[in-house]
Design a protein around this motif. Structure first.
Motif, PDB file in Angstrom:
ATOM      1  N   ALA A 484       0.994  -1.166   0.125  1.00  0.00           N
ATOM      2  CA  ALA A 484      -0.061  -0.110  -0.007  1.00  0.00           C
ATOM      3  C   ALA A 484       0.885   1.128  -0.167  1.00  0.00           C
ATOM      4  N   GLY A 485       1.860   1.487   0.840  1.00  0.00           N
ATOM      5  CA  GLY A 485       2.853   2.516   0.837  1.00  0.00           C
ATOM      6  C   GLY A 485       3.423   2.575  -0.542  1.00  0.00           C
ATOM      7  N   LEU A 531      -6.935   8.883  -0.230  1.00  0.00           N
ATOM      8  CA  LEU A 531      -7.138   7.613  -0.301  1.00  0.00           C
ATOM      9  C   LEU A 531      -5.560   7.245   0.010  1.00  0.00           C
ATOM     10  N   THR A 532      -4.569   7.895  -0.755  1.00  0.00           N
ATOM     11  CA  THR A 532      -3.388   7.452  -0.852  1.00  0.00           C
ATOM     12  C   THR A 532      -2.456   7.877   0.883  1.00  0.00           C
ATOM     13  N   THR A 537      -0.603   5.425   5.864  1.00  0.00           N
ATOM     14  CA  THR A 537      -0.537   5.417   7.227  1.00  0.00           C
ATOM     15  C   THR A 537      -1.437   4.327   7.792  1.00  0.00           C
ATOM     16  N   MET A 538      -1.748   3.263   6.830  1.00  0.00           N
ATOM     17  CA  MET A 538      -2.616   2.189   7.145  1.00  0.00           C
ATOM     18  C   MET A 538      -1.953   1.079   8.457  1.00  0.00           C
ATOM     19  N   THR A 539      -2.359   0.736   9.422  1.00  0.00           N
ATOM     20  CA  THR A 539      -1.844  -0.306  10.238  1.00  0.00           C
ATOM     21  C   THR A 539      -2.397  -1.645  10.313  1.00  0.00           C
TER      22      THR A 539
ATOM     23  N   GLY B  81       6.550  11.088  -1.107  1.00  0.00           N
ATOM     24  CA  GLY B  81       5.232  10.549  -1.411  1.00  0.00           C
ATOM     25  C   GLY B  81       4.819   9.484  -0.506  1.00  0.00           C
ATOM     26  N   TYR B  82       6.098   9.059   0.179  1.00  0.00           N
ATOM     27  CA  TYR B  82       5.891   7.785   1.023  1.00  0.00           C
ATOM     28  C   TYR B  82       6.473   8.240   2.596  1.00  0.00           C
ATOM     29  N   PRO B  83       5.944   8.976   3.261  1.00  0.00           N
ATOM     30  CA  PRO B  83       6.442   9.474   4.589  1.00  0.00           C
ATOM     31  C   PRO B  83       6.577   8.406   5.688  1.00  0.00           C
TER      32      PRO B  83
END
Lengths: 556, 121
Positions: A484-485, A531-532, A537-539, B81-83
């Motif tokens: 996802a990241g 959404l991004t 930040t999803m766990t 784009g990906y912290p």
């Protein structure tokens, strides 16, 4: 003696002979024989005193046996008679002397003067051509012994010799019977116990009692050091026992070569090392015999006498026999002690192993080749809810009916057939839920490499399984989060370019409709941006049904 | 007016940054190659560098380190784009003034740039 006719003399001698014979035939003890003779002869032969001395082979001297009519002082003089007289007597000849008190060659002449002794007839006491003693007839008035009197006295002395020897033999026989009885008693006692200390104590206490001696000691050879060790004693003090190493004494070395040793006078015998200690302890004589087991000498038995004692052959035999009986009993007790020790060690080891088996967490079962349970540790007893006595001997299939692998064989059966270890995991529903068990069965072979027993270890792997499942879930989640990241990152840069450009465009245009369109673009790009942001930040996520078998996830 | 360097592996992103900041009167130099950007920063006066974290050969943090070596007074805004916590901590420790997450809003970008440049004096 009064001058009489030859016939009258012979009749007189015959009467005396008959009387003496009658007297000595009435007693059996040789001491009583001697006492009777010395008391009777002065009256019968018209003399003043009479003594009997017995030959002691131990000291090669004549020892006073009985006396009558003489003082203790006279009897205690140093020499019996002149050397010449003693030589004659030892050769078997009688010696008649007058004026002993005037004989310049006699060293104890003064003693004779004090006692008033004038004439002496010294006669050898013979038995079967051996001199066993001397008999002396003494007068205080000068007297010449006639040839007839001397011949008669010689015959009388021979008769005395027979009586003394018979008495001695009788006593010896009585002693032997007594000793036999004692040997039987001691044997019975020492064989009635297998306790080594009791055996040793019985011997050291009973032997002095039987022989009428002061004490007794037992030393046994230590099989490892080959040194003698004092193991039991009776009748002697601790200080005496601590006098030093007796191994170096000649009597001990002789005994260790298998020979009994009798010492008449310990203070003057070169076979004794600790003479002073023995004197302090009041020991005069000793008898040492080997303690044997078969042909092996395992120790020394020493019998200690507080009087000077010439040990007879029956006494020596008695001691040797007791030592042999004792040796066998000692050996039995030692073997029993060893067996007991080994048994205790085995028992201790068994307890230790049993404790280990009971303490280990996995369940442990041992099954014989007929599939009977022969061992179950405490944990397995607890889980099965059965006591050890209930489990042992049970059919394994009755105990674990649910166990079977995909091929229809439980691991124990597989080990019995294939002879190789087998592992199997299965789940069982228990009161607190589903439990997973891992069962590992291993073979135990006999001498011919056949499976004799199967050892089955059963472990509850429920927690391990749960952890593995959680780990797998974590790995999966991490993969999803990473994915996802990455996706969010790849989208964010072009999204940034598109959104920024749309925002510039929004400021540059004036047409209302176009502005409305650009605003819609910006609004939707911002939705993608949200959404991004969620994706980066999803766990976690939650799987949700979508259409048919397809699922979608919701980010957390 | 400030001399601003923009580095991003996506050319459109650099173009956009250039457009937004040019409108604000700044002189923007755009790059998609790290080496070229580092050389430019060493040879020219750069007031502010706007650096993407994920680049082609190096990371934006590494580029920042090199530029700061040559020009310690230079300001920097990191874009990503990906912290992640790690990259943010590293960038700040190297002297970055801001750490922004893409897609950054036009207004937000303008505001951050002005704020950083204002802190110059």
């Amino acid at each position: 003696m009064v001058e009489l006719s030859t016939q009258t003399k012979e009749q007189g001698f015959l009467k005396v002979f008959q009387k003496v014979t009658r007297l000595i035939s009435m007693v059996l003890d040789h001491q009583q024989v001697m006492d009777t003779i010395v008391r009777s002869l002065p009256e019968l032969l018209d003399i003043d005193a009479c003594t009997i001395r017995l030959f002691d082979t131990g000291t090669n001297t004549f020892v006073l046996g009985a006396s009558h009519g003489l003082s203790l002082e006279y009897l205690s003089r140093q020499s019996i008679d002149t050397e010449e007289t003693m030589e004659m007597i030892k050769s078997g000849y009688p010696v008649a002397k007058v004026d002993l008190d005037e004989d310049p060659t006699y060293s104890d002449r003064q003693a004779a003067v004090r006692e008033g002794i004038k004439s002496v007839l010294t006669l050898p006491i013979l038995f079967q051509d051996s001199i066993i003693g001397i008999m002396r007839l003494l007068t205080k008035s000068k007297r010449l012994f006639s040839a007839e009197e001397i011949s008669f006295s010689m015959a009388l002395a021979e008769q005395v010799g027979v009586a003394i020897s018979n008495g001695r033999m009788f006593k010896e026989m009585v002693n032997q019977v007594d000793f036999m009885t004692e040997v039987q008693k001691i044997s019975r006692l020492v064989n009635s116990t297998l306790d080594l200390d009791s055996v040793l104590d019985t011997i050291v206490q009973r032997v002095p009692l039987s022989m009428g001696t002061k004490g007794c000691t037992i030393r046994l050879l230590n099989s490892q050091t080959n040194q003698l060790e004092l193991v039991a004693s009776y009748g002697v003090s601790q200080s005496y026992l601590r006098r030093g190493k007796v191994e170096n004494e000649k009597n001990i070395t002789m005994v260790l070569s298998g020979e009994p040793v009798a010492v008449y006078d310990v203070s003057a015998d070169n076979r004794i090392l600790f003479k002073e200690n023995m004197e302090e302890e009041g020991i005069k004589s000793l008898l040492a015999v080997p303690i044997k087991v078969g042909n092996d000498i395992i120790g020394v038995l020493r019998i200690l006498s507080e009087t000077h004692h010439s040990f007879t052959s029956s006494e020596v035999n008695f001691a040797v026999t007791v030592a042999e009986a004792g040796g066998a009993a000692i050996q039995n007790a030692r073997v029993y002690q060893k067996i007991n020790l080994l048994f205790n060690q085995i028992e201790e080891n068994e307890r230790f192993l049993s404790d280990i088996l009971d303490c280990i967490r996995p369940e442990l079962l041992v099954i014989d080749k007929n599939k009977h349970v022969v061992l179950a540790n405490k944990i397995s007893q607890q889980r099965l809810g059965l006591s050890e006595s209930e489990i042992l001997g049970m059919e394994y299939n009755d105990l674990c009916p649910a166990i079977s692998d995909d091929e229809g064989l439980c691991p124990v059966e597989r080990v019995l057939i294939e002879g190789r270890p087998a592992t199997y995991e299965h789940q069982v529903e228990l009161k607190d839920g589903i439990h997973w068990f891992e069962r590992t069965a291993s073979p135990m072979f006999d001498d011919k490499d056949n499976v004799e027993y199967v050892i089955e270890v059963i472990r509850d792997i429920t927690t391990k399984r749960k952890l593995e499942k959680e780990q797998l879930e974590r790995v999966k989640l991490q993969g999803v989060v990473d994915l996802a990241g990455t996706v969010a990152h790849e989208i964010n840069t072009p999204l940034f370019a598109a959104l920024g450009t749309a925002q510039i465009l929004e400021g540059d245009i004036t047409d209302e409709e176009m502005i409305s369109d650009v605003e819609m673009i910006i609004r939707n790009l911002k939705s993608i941006s949200k959404l991004t942001e969620k994706m980066t930040t999803m766990t976690g996520f939650e799987r949700k049904d979508y259409v048919g078998e397809a699922n979608i996830v919701e980010f957390k | 007016m400030a001399e601003i360097l923009a580095l991003d592996d996506v050319q459109d992103a650099t173009i956009l940054i250039g457009k937004i900041l040019a409108k604000k009167g700044h002189n923007v130099h755009t790059f998609t190659e790290e080496d070229e950007a580092i050389v430019f920063a060493k040879e020219n006066k750069v007031d502010l560098a706007i650096l993407d974290i994920k680049l082609k050969k190096m990371s934006g943090v590494d580029v920042l380190a090199k530029m700061k070596e040559a020009t310690p007074a230079m300001h920097a805004i990191m874009l990503t784009g990906y912290p992640t916590v790690e990259t943010a901590r590293e960038a700040i420790s190297l002297g970055a003034d801001e750490y922004c997450v893409k897609p950054i809003d036009r207004d937000e970008l303008e505001e951050k740039v002005e704020k950083v440049l204002a802190s110059k004096g």
